[in-house]
Design a protein around this motif. Sequence first.
Motif, short mmCIF file in Angstrom:
data_model
loop_
_atom_site.label_atom_id
_atom_site.label_comp_id
_atom_site.label_asym_id
_atom_site.label_seq_id
_atom_site.Cartn_x
_atom_site.Cartn_y
_atom_site.Cartn_z
N LEU A 139 11.98 63.92 -18.46
CA LEU A 139 13.25 64.59 -18.20
C LEU A 139 13.40 65.81 -19.11
CD1 LEU A 139 15.58 61.48 -17.83
CD2 LEU A 139 14.99 63.11 -16.02
N PHE A 140 13.03 65.67 -20.37
CA PHE A 140 13.09 66.79 -21.31
C PHE A 140 12.20 67.94 -20.82
CE2 PHE A 140 11.13 68.93 -25.00
CZ PHE A 140 12.26 69.50 -25.57
N SER A 141 11.01 67.60 -20.32
CA SER A 141 10.07 68.63 -19.86
C SER A 141 10.59 69.35 -18.61
CB SER A 141 8.69 68.01 -19.59
OG SER A 141 8.14 67.50 -20.78
N PHE A 142 11.18 68.59 -17.69
CA PHE A 142 11.79 69.23 -16.51
C PHE A 142 12.89 70.19 -16.94
CE2 PHE A 142 10.41 65.46 -13.77
CZ PHE A 142 9.46 66.19 -13.08
N GLU A 143 13.71 69.76 -17.89
CA GLU A 143 14.81 70.60 -18.35
C GLU A 143 14.31 71.87 -19.05
OE1 GLU A 143 16.88 67.64 -20.57
OE2 GLU A 143 17.59 66.62 -18.73
N LYS A 144 13.23 71.75 -19.82
CA LYS A 144 12.63 72.93 -20.47
C LYS A 144 12.10 73.90 -19.43
CE LYS A 144 11.88 73.93 -24.17
NZ LYS A 144 12.64 74.78 -25.11
N SER A 145 11.47 73.38 -18.39
CA SER A 145 10.95 74.22 -17.31
C SER A 145 12.08 75.00 -16.66
CB SER A 145 10.23 73.35 -16.28
OG SER A 145 9.71 74.13 -15.23
N ILE A 146 13.18 74.33 -16.36
CA ILE A 146 14.35 74.96 -15.74
C ILE A 146 14.94 76.03 -16.67
CG2 ILE A 146 16.72 74.56 -14.93
CD1 ILE A 146 15.63 71.69 -14.11
N GLU A 147 15.06 75.68 -17.94
CA GLU A 147 15.61 76.62 -18.94
C GLU A 147 14.80 77.91 -18.99
OE1 GLU A 147 15.41 76.82 -23.74
OE2 GLU A 147 16.02 74.89 -22.91
N ILE A 148 13.49 77.80 -18.98
CA ILE A 148 12.62 78.98 -19.06
C ILE A 148 12.77 79.83 -17.80
CG2 ILE A 148 10.19 79.69 -19.00
CD1 ILE A 148 9.71 77.12 -20.82
N LEU A 149 12.77 79.21 -16.65
CA LEU A 149 12.89 79.95 -15.39
C LEU A 149 14.23 80.67 -15.28
CD1 LEU A 149 11.28 77.26 -13.09
CD2 LEU A 149 10.31 79.51 -13.55
N LYS A 150 15.28 80.03 -15.78
CA LYS A 150 16.61 80.64 -15.67
C LYS A 150 16.79 81.83 -16.60
CE LYS A 150 19.18 76.88 -13.55
NZ LYS A 150 20.35 75.98 -13.59
N LYS A 151 15.87 82.01 -17.56
CA LYS A 151 15.92 83.21 -18.39
C LYS A 151 15.62 84.45 -17.56
CE LYS A 151 14.74 81.06 -22.81
NZ LYS A 151 13.74 80.96 -23.91
N VAL A 152 14.82 84.29 -16.51
CA VAL A 152 14.55 85.39 -15.58
C VAL A 152 15.64 85.44 -14.51
CG1 VAL A 152 12.92 86.31 -13.88
CG2 VAL A 152 12.07 85.32 -16.01
N GLY A 153 15.98 84.28 -13.95
CA GLY A 153 17.04 84.22 -12.95
C GLY A 153 16.52 84.00 -11.55
N ALA A 154 17.15 83.07 -10.84
CA ALA A 154 16.73 82.75 -9.47
C ALA A 154 16.87 83.92 -8.53
CB ALA A 154 17.53 81.55 -8.95
#
Length: 295
Positions: A139-154
């Motif tokens: 769960l922590f790893s999924f959340e880190k992945s999402i956090e990184i991607l959202k720095k660029v923006g969907a």
Amino acid sequence: RLFGTLPIKTKELYVSDAVTLWSSIGQAQIKSNKPNNTEDAIGCFERAIHLLQLLPWQGNLQLRAHLIGLWFNIGNAQRLFQGTTRRNAAINAYTHAIVFSQDFPIENPQSALLISNVWMNRASLFSSAQDEEQRKEALFSFEKSIEILKKVGADKDPNIALHIARAQANRAKLLSLPKDKANTNASAIAEAAAEAKKLSEAFIDQAPMAAENVLNARLALCQNYCLRLQESKSDESLNLYEQATDEIDEALSLIHKCEAKGAKLFRPIARQFFRVGTQLYRSQQPHFLLSLIHI
């Protein structure tokens, strides 16, 4: 011997070319899908890493990105084998990639996707374990992945949107497993699944990944509704049943549309929806079983 006599600038060019060569050979070996070649590929990536670390990579983002990518490739190659030793080797490789990615500037979709995929694949390894601590790591790893991607923006790149959706759908699936009381994670599952569906639905006709995200999100919701049904009071049961069967009907309808276009890759998840659907309809509305079979 020849390398030792080269001027320093020529050495760097030589090492850079050698790294590219070893990396390319490793990629070609992976594509062959043969176990012996996959083992050779790991050796190629390790040789490339050894050469890269001869260069002043610490102050060079391009070299750091290459090191992240090579460790990522080793992790992916180790995952192709079975067994605990290989799984641990894959986790170790992803850990190395994460170390090299610390404080790496996320300025474009390419760097975001590379580093987030390291976290995503790490999450997938931990997701398959039954241990609660490893589930938390996933769960922590999924959340880190999402956090990184959202720095660029969907909104900046469709690939970013689809990868956020993939992480959210898989996070929702993991949360929906019967580890706690079903209501505990209900809101988190609903939020993650809603975002996965929202970001993917515009791309369903163009990218199989978008359909996969939507199906995984619907499966997570369905699993949670079914678990909550087992714990629910009678006045809640009908609403949960209707929500679960709606997810099943929508999912099977989407799979049917994909199959009509020649996409057969969703049959394993279709079987999961079909099994759950037959159990629900048999217990509540057996007269709808025939229509489920014909979807």
